[in-house]
Design an enzyme around this catalytic site. Sequence first.
Site, PDB file in Angstrom:
ATOM      1  N   LYS A 113       0.834  -1.208   0.000  1.00  0.00           N
ATOM      2  CA  LYS A 113       0.000   0.000   0.000  1.00  0.00           C
ATOM      3  C   LYS A 113       0.868   1.258   0.000  1.00  0.00           C
ATOM      4  O   LYS A 113       0.579   2.237  -0.690  1.00  0.00           O
ATOM      5  CB  LYS A 113      -0.930   0.022   1.223  1.00  0.00           C
ATOM      6  CG  LYS A 113      -2.124  -0.916   1.080  1.00  0.00           C
ATOM      7  CD  LYS A 113      -3.268  -0.202   0.391  1.00  0.00           C
ATOM      8  CE  LYS A 113      -4.334  -1.071  -0.241  1.00  0.00           C
ATOM      9  NZ  LYS A 113      -4.840  -2.194   0.432  1.00  0.00           N
ATOM     10  N   LYS A 196      -8.096 -17.220 -12.358  1.00  0.00           N
ATOM     11  CA  LYS A 196      -9.321 -17.271 -11.574  1.00  0.00           C
ATOM     12  C   LYS A 196     -10.151 -15.995 -11.739  1.00  0.00           C
ATOM     13  O   LYS A 196      -9.618 -14.929 -12.029  1.00  0.00           O
ATOM     14  CB  LYS A 196      -8.934 -17.621 -10.149  1.00  0.00           C
ATOM     15  CG  LYS A 196      -9.037 -16.662  -9.100  1.00  0.00           C
ATOM     16  CD  LYS A 196      -8.520 -17.240  -7.784  1.00  0.00           C
ATOM     17  CE  LYS A 196      -8.372 -16.066  -6.850  1.00  0.00           C
ATOM     18  NZ  LYS A 196      -8.183 -16.266  -5.499  1.00  0.00           N
ATOM     19  N   LYS A 199     -12.099  -9.410 -10.195  1.00  0.00           N
ATOM     20  CA  LYS A 199     -12.531  -8.086 -10.644  1.00  0.00           C
ATOM     21  C   LYS A 199     -11.434  -7.338 -11.390  1.00  0.00           C
ATOM     22  O   LYS A 199     -11.701  -6.529 -12.256  1.00  0.00           O
ATOM     23  CB  LYS A 199     -12.944  -7.248  -9.429  1.00  0.00           C
ATOM     24  CG  LYS A 199     -14.432  -7.152  -9.257  1.00  0.00           C
ATOM     25  CD  LYS A 199     -14.847  -5.965  -8.422  1.00  0.00           C
ATOM     26  CE  LYS A 199     -14.128  -5.912  -7.089  1.00  0.00           C
ATOM     27  NZ  LYS A 199     -14.807  -5.179  -6.035  1.00  0.00           N
TER      28      LYS A 199
END
Length: 333
Positions: A113, A196, A199
């Site tokens: 982050k 897989k 989004k």
Amino acid sequence: MTKEIVVSGIRPTGNLHLGNYLGAISNFVKMQHDYTCYFFIADYHSLTTHPNPTDIHNHVKQALVEYLACGLNPELCTLYVQSDLPQIPELYMMLNMHAYKGELERVASFKEKARTQPDNINAGLLTYPVLMAADILIHKATKVPVGKDQEQHLEMARTFGNRFNRIYQKEIFPEPYAFNYGSELVKIPGLQGGGKMSKSDGDASVIKLNDSADQIRKKITKAVTDNTPLEPNTPPSVAVQNLLDLMKVVSEKEKLMHFTAAYANCNIRYGDLKKELAEDMIAFLAPIREKIIEFQSDEKLLSHIVKLGKEKAHESADKTLMECREAIGFKKF
Ligand code: TRP
């Protein structure tokens, strides 16, 4: 026999898809029967990215509605909104006093982050694992259904719990561990020939739980395939195997066998495969979609469910927090 305690947090990040449902949520739904479960919408956690007040409410509501539609049952589990529990920030504060800058800076999710949002490296981001530990420890959970990416956070929850026990010489917190039924969960692939369903591969790759029948038809029609094989018994390309894998989940076995054989015999027609897959997918998701629509419009029921969850969660959280306050030496005058 008292049941083991399960806690898991649900990030309110917009619409769920088929992969979320079959990979994680269906697990939660099973656990409700076997364990004492606490599931919550992690809205305190979402503050690290400074969402605006309207968005946050809508996202929490959407997450709640979709989890209910998937089968979380407030009679069987405790389902609550994290920000309804001020006990969590209190425990977070206590744990923060024994959480060190060095160890927090070494956490992989923090480093990631810090790299991707360098202008918002706030204290909440650094102490995210402490808040997550408080979520888990507040109910004395031992089982935490999460994905691989959360292992390090769980290890820290164990560290913080054990440290608190040791410092205050009390066995308050048990050790929480990651837990899922059957390690080999069904793999749900995306529609664009990739891995897989996720989004991050874009909207065309995922089937959302609240997609309409038409949207599902369109997405499956546009799914990536390959050229019909020329040699018999050629192994299917990844893209085609993905469609067959999806068929395995939503269609009758005979249908899957039919198309698998057609591929092997070089006479598969992708138009037919997609048509069948789309209709079966629509039928498979219809009950969930109907429930989403039902819950979405029933504000009264939602508010009743949230209130009930809050009461049950408070009871458990208050008990733990009292023990912590006592251990620390806070006494009533
Ligand atoms: N960090 C988790 C995630 O990103 C969400 C979460 C917050 C959580 N608190 C939790 C999961 C407590 C399990 C237990 O998905």
